[in-house]
Design an enzyme around this catalytic site. Sequence first.
Site, PDB file in Angstrom:
ATOM      1  N   ARG A  18      -3.271  37.689 -48.089  1.00 52.33           N
ATOM      2  CA  ARG A  18      -4.307  38.244 -47.203  1.00 52.33           C
ATOM      3  C   ARG A  18      -5.408  38.948 -48.024  1.00 52.33           C
ATOM      4  O   ARG A  18      -6.512  38.450 -48.160  1.00 52.33           O
ATOM      5  CB  ARG A  18      -3.655  39.215 -46.206  1.00 52.33           C
ATOM      6  CG  ARG A  18      -4.549  39.603 -45.036  1.00 52.33           C
ATOM      7  CD  ARG A  18      -5.566  40.679 -45.341  1.00 52.33           C
ATOM      8  NE  ARG A  18      -4.976  41.917 -45.841  1.00 52.33           N
ATOM      9  CZ  ARG A  18      -5.685  42.907 -46.374  1.00 52.33           C
ATOM     10  NH1 ARG A  18      -7.001  42.810 -46.482  1.00 52.33           N
ATOM     11  NH2 ARG A  18      -5.101  44.004 -46.830  1.00 52.33           N
ATOM     12  N   ASP A  19      -5.079  40.068 -48.646  1.00 53.37           N
ATOM     13  CA  ASP A  19      -6.112  40.832 -49.365  1.00 53.37           C
ATOM     14  C   ASP A  19      -6.636  40.020 -50.543  1.00 53.37           C
ATOM     15  O   ASP A  19      -7.816  40.094 -50.893  1.00 53.37           O
ATOM     16  CB  ASP A  19      -5.508  42.162 -49.870  1.00 53.37           C
ATOM     17  CG  ASP A  19      -6.558  43.232 -50.103  1.00 53.37           C
ATOM     18  OD1 ASP A  19      -7.750  42.914 -50.033  1.00 53.37           O
ATOM     19  OD2 ASP A  19      -6.181  44.385 -50.362  1.00 53.37           O
ATOM     20  N   HIS A 210      -2.060  51.724 -51.927  1.00 55.36           N
ATOM     21  CA  HIS A 210      -2.709  50.402 -52.007  1.00 55.36           C
ATOM     22  C   HIS A 210      -3.889  50.575 -52.969  1.00 55.36           C
ATOM     23  O   HIS A 210      -4.952  51.079 -52.585  1.00 55.36           O
ATOM     24  CB  HIS A 210      -3.164  50.033 -50.588  1.00 55.36           C
ATOM     25  CG  HIS A 210      -3.921  48.762 -50.440  1.00 55.36           C
ATOM     26  ND1 HIS A 210      -3.395  47.650 -49.816  1.00 55.36           N
ATOM     27  CD2 HIS A 210      -5.186  48.411 -50.798  1.00 55.36           C
ATOM     28  CE1 HIS A 210      -4.300  46.679 -49.773  1.00 55.36           C
ATOM     29  NE2 HIS A 210      -5.402  47.124 -50.376  1.00 55.36           N
ATOM     30  N   HIS A 212      -6.665  49.186 -55.667  1.00 55.27           N
ATOM     31  CA  HIS A 212      -7.439  48.126 -56.316  1.00 55.27           C
ATOM     32  C   HIS A 212      -7.676  48.549 -57.774  1.00 55.27           C
ATOM     33  O   HIS A 212      -7.577  49.723 -58.114  1.00 55.27           O
ATOM     34  CB  HIS A 212      -8.733  47.872 -55.540  1.00 55.27           C
ATOM     35  CG  HIS A 212      -8.478  47.111 -54.268  1.00 55.27           C
ATOM     36  ND1 HIS A 212      -8.625  45.754 -54.176  1.00 55.27           N
ATOM     37  CD2 HIS A 212      -8.026  47.520 -53.052  1.00 55.27           C
ATOM     38  CE1 HIS A 212      -8.299  45.348 -52.958  1.00 55.27           C
ATOM     39  NE2 HIS A 212      -7.929  46.410 -52.238  1.00 55.27           N
ATOM     40  N   CYS A 243     -12.232  43.291 -51.238  1.00 57.75           N
ATOM     41  CA  CYS A 243     -12.627  43.353 -49.829  1.00 57.75           C
ATOM     42  C   CYS A 243     -14.042  42.816 -49.698  1.00 57.75           C
ATOM     43  O   CYS A 243     -14.930  43.220 -50.449  1.00 57.75           O
ATOM     44  CB  CYS A 243     -12.542  44.796 -49.321  1.00 57.75           C
ATOM     45  SG  CYS A 243     -13.177  44.965 -47.653  1.00 57.75           S
ATOM     46  N   ASN A 252      -6.330  43.789 -56.027  1.00 55.41           N
ATOM     47  CA  ASN A 252      -5.277  44.809 -56.057  1.00 55.41           C
ATOM     48  C   ASN A 252      -4.628  44.844 -57.427  1.00 55.41           C
ATOM     49  O   ASN A 252      -4.774  43.920 -58.215  1.00 55.41           O
ATOM     50  CB  ASN A 252      -4.169  44.449 -55.058  1.00 55.41           C
ATOM     51  CG  ASN A 252      -4.633  44.561 -53.637  1.00 55.41           C
ATOM     52  OD1 ASN A 252      -5.115  43.598 -53.074  1.00 55.41           O
ATOM     53  ND2 ASN A 252      -4.510  45.734 -53.064  1.00 55.41           N
TER      54      ASN A 252
HETATM   55  P1  HMG Z   1     -17.664  42.215 -33.661  1.00 52.66           P
HETATM   56  O1  HMG Z   1     -18.808  41.285 -33.953  1.00 52.66           O
HETATM   57  O2  HMG Z   1     -17.984  43.655 -33.500  1.00 52.66           O
HETATM   58  O3  HMG Z   1     -16.806  41.828 -32.379  1.00 52.66           O
HETATM   59  O4  HMG Z   1     -16.553  42.014 -34.782  1.00 52.66           O
HETATM   60  P2  HMG Z   1     -17.069  40.948 -31.141  1.00 52.66           P
HETATM   61  O5  HMG Z   1     -15.983  41.328 -30.172  1.00 52.66           O
HETATM   62  O6  HMG Z   1     -18.505  41.062 -30.701  1.00 52.66           O
HETATM   63  O7  HMG Z   1     -16.773  39.468 -31.655  1.00 52.66           O
HETATM   64  C1  HMG Z   1     -17.621  38.761 -32.552  1.00 52.66           C
HETATM   65  C2  HMG Z   1     -17.084  37.346 -32.706  1.00 52.66           C
HETATM   66  O8  HMG Z   1     -15.792  37.405 -33.308  1.00 52.66           O
HETATM   67  C3  HMG Z   1     -16.882  36.659 -31.364  1.00 52.66           C
HETATM   68  O9  HMG Z   1     -17.032  35.271 -31.595  1.00 52.66           O
HETATM   69  C4  HMG Z   1     -15.444  36.941 -31.036  1.00 52.66           C
HETATM   70  O10 HMG Z   1     -14.891  35.986 -30.197  1.00 52.66           O
HETATM   71  C5  HMG Z   1     -14.799  36.872 -32.417  1.00 52.66           C
HETATM   72  P3  HMG Z   1     -18.417  34.511 -31.242  1.00 52.66           P
HETATM   73  O11 HMG Z   1     -18.660  34.793 -29.791  1.00 52.66           O
HETATM   74  O12 HMG Z   1     -19.491  35.134 -32.132  1.00 52.66           O
HETATM   75  O13 HMG Z   1     -18.139  33.085 -31.572  1.00 52.66           O
HETATM   76  N1  HMG Z   1     -13.604  37.705 -32.544  1.00 52.66           N
HETATM   77  C6  HMG Z   1     -12.468  37.258 -33.091  1.00 52.66           C
HETATM   78  N2  HMG Z   1     -12.124  36.073 -33.590  1.00 52.66           N
HETATM   79  C7  HMG Z   1     -10.862  35.946 -34.083  1.00 52.66           C
HETATM   80  N3  HMG Z   1      -9.971  36.968 -34.084  1.00 52.66           N
HETATM   81  C8  HMG Z   1     -10.299  38.168 -33.582  1.00 52.66           C
HETATM   82  C9  HMG Z   1     -11.592  38.346 -33.063  1.00 52.66           C
HETATM   83  N4  HMG Z   1     -12.219  39.403 -32.519  1.00 52.66           N
HETATM   84  C10 HMG Z   1     -13.448  39.000 -32.199  1.00 52.66           C
HETATM   85  N5  HMG Z   1      -9.423  39.151 -33.619  1.00 52.66           N
HETATM   86  C11 HMG Z   1     -14.355  42.209 -35.740  1.00 52.66           C
HETATM   87  C12 HMG Z   1     -15.388  42.835 -34.817  1.00 52.66           C
HETATM   88  C13 HMG Z   1     -13.282  43.243 -36.028  1.00 52.66           C
HETATM   89  C14 HMG Z   1     -13.773  40.978 -35.061  1.00 52.66           C
HETATM   90  C15 HMG Z   1     -15.085  41.779 -37.048  1.00 52.66           C
HETATM   91  O14 HMG Z   1     -15.737  42.905 -37.539  1.00 52.66           O
HETATM   92  C16 HMG Z   1     -14.148  41.253 -38.098  1.00 52.66           C
HETATM   93  O15 HMG Z   1     -13.489  40.231 -37.924  1.00 52.66           O
HETATM   94  N6  HMG Z   1     -14.119  41.917 -39.268  1.00 52.66           N
HETATM   95  C17 HMG Z   1     -13.320  41.475 -40.397  1.00 52.66           C
HETATM   96  C18 HMG Z   1     -12.726  42.651 -41.075  1.00 52.66           C
HETATM   97  C19 HMG Z   1     -11.856  42.231 -42.231  1.00 52.66           C
HETATM   98  O16 HMG Z   1     -11.054  41.326 -42.115  1.00 52.66           O
HETATM   99  N7  HMG Z   1     -12.038  42.925 -43.367  1.00 52.66           N
HETATM  100  C20 HMG Z   1     -11.224  42.716 -44.516  1.00 52.66           C
HETATM  101  C21 HMG Z   1      -9.839  43.289 -44.338  1.00 52.66           C
HETATM  102  S1  HMG Z   1      -9.761  45.076 -44.514  1.00 52.66           S
HETATM  103  C22 HMG Z   1      -9.482  45.309 -46.207  1.00 52.66           C
HETATM  104  O17 HMG Z   1      -9.552  44.380 -46.967  1.00 52.66           O
HETATM  105  C23 HMG Z   1      -9.098  46.688 -46.694  1.00 52.66           C
HETATM  106  C24 HMG Z   1      -7.601  46.829 -46.967  1.00 52.66           C
HETATM  107  O18 HMG Z   1      -7.165  45.861 -47.894  1.00 52.66           O
HETATM  108  C25 HMG Z   1      -7.289  48.235 -47.520  1.00 52.66           C
HETATM  109  C26 HMG Z   1      -8.185  48.645 -48.695  1.00 52.66           C
HETATM  110  O19 HMG Z   1      -8.195  47.947 -49.720  1.00 52.66           O
HETATM  111  O20 HMG Z   1      -8.876  49.651 -48.534  1.00 52.66           O
HETATM  112  C27 HMG Z   1      -6.770  46.641 -45.677  1.00 52.66           C
HETATM  113 MG    MG Z   2      -7.322  46.052 -50.064  1.00 58.93          MG
END
Ligand code: HMG
Ligand code: MG
Length: 302
Positions: A18-19, A210, A212, A243, A252
């Site tokens: 995932r990450d 966690h 990086h 990210c 990571n």
């Molecule tokens: P949004 O644009 O605010 O939400 O996104 P929305 O409800 O308006 O939806 C936008 C579009 O996404 C729509 O599709 C929805 O249907 C679809 P469209 O009409 O444009 O075709 N949608 C979805 N599709 C699939 N699955 C869903 C979903 N929800 C809405 N669950 C949202 C809000 C959260 C969806 C968006 O911001 C998003 O997907 N963000 C991705 C965030 C992400 O994955 N970031 C990386 C992971 S976090 C990380 O790496 C940090 C971590 O490792 C810890 C660290 O290192 O600090 C965990």
């Molecule tokens: Mg991370």
Amino acid sequence: MNAIVDRERVKIVEVGPRDGLQNEKQPISFEQRKDFILDLIQVGFENIEVGSCVSAKWVPQMARSDELFAQLPQNPAVSLSLLTPNLRGLDAALAVGCQEVAVFTAASESFTQKNINCSIDQSLDTFSEMMQKAQDHGVKVRGYVSCIVDCPYEGAIDPKQVAKVVSRLFDMGCYEISLGETIGTATPDRVKKVWEACLSEIDPASLAGHFHNTYGMAIANIYQSLEQGIRVFDSSLAGLGGCPYAQGASGNVATEDLYYLLSRMGFETGLDEAALMHASRNIDQVLQRPNPSNFAKAYRSL
Ligand code: HMG
Ligand code: MG
């Protein structure tokens, strides 16, 4: 009679699928993702984050994570989890029978906005609703808090702010909260302050680190965390990832290096060293680039 002394266990959550892969620039096929996870299962990981149910427009590499989950062998001893930002993501995870999901927010408002397009409070309101549904289905929920030391948009983050968000996730029912050092700028002195703030409110058994590794400090920060009593760490095989909303941040800590630290310090990890190195070689071949892990490099040169 010889006494059998149990070695203290440290839990490693493998987040490479995932990450790691979420930030990969080159296309990774569905089959390559699946083979990677099957390799990880052979290594003995009991906790693997296999993907995320987020918008494929936002994070294309994680598309079809629910389908991927559905094709993996299910074993009650191995928790295969999915990252879920909202109810739609949770529903996708529930539909394929996933038993553990992770919700994610940050200690920084700007990062939360860039990452999941809402404020910290809004994210926590969403998670409360999700928590209820997850509990109704007997699904475990892990929480992430990003930017525990520095934010790529706001700079230094107050450890008290981190503790506040961590406590809110804990109070709503997250069984474990992983503290994300998202951009890899932290040094052990600053990490210690974050743990002190959090440990004044929450037992170490419910916390995870966690880290990086952008500036090569992850192992030093993990050692500091071990000193503070933390016994759960996230890592990515071959140090994969980063990210998409933290420009320039590297992957990571490499699982190989975390394994070396823990096993040589006498902790039990449950991992098979030869299988770990096999999986490490395989993912390097898929990605066709050198592995940043010092242990992986040294092991191969022996
Ligand atoms: P949004 O644009 O605010 O939400 O996104 P929305 O409800 O308006 O939806 C936008 C579009 O996404 C729509 O599709 C929805 O249907 C679809 P469209 O009409 O444009 O075709 N949608 C979805 N599709 C699939 N699955 C869903 C979903 N929800 C809405 N669950 C949202 C809000 C959260 C969806 C968006 O911001 C998003 O997907 N963000 C991705 C965030 C992400 O994955 N970031 C990386 C992971 S976090 C990380 O790496 C940090 C971590 O490792 C810890 C660290 O290192 O600090 C965990
Ligand atoms: Mg991370």
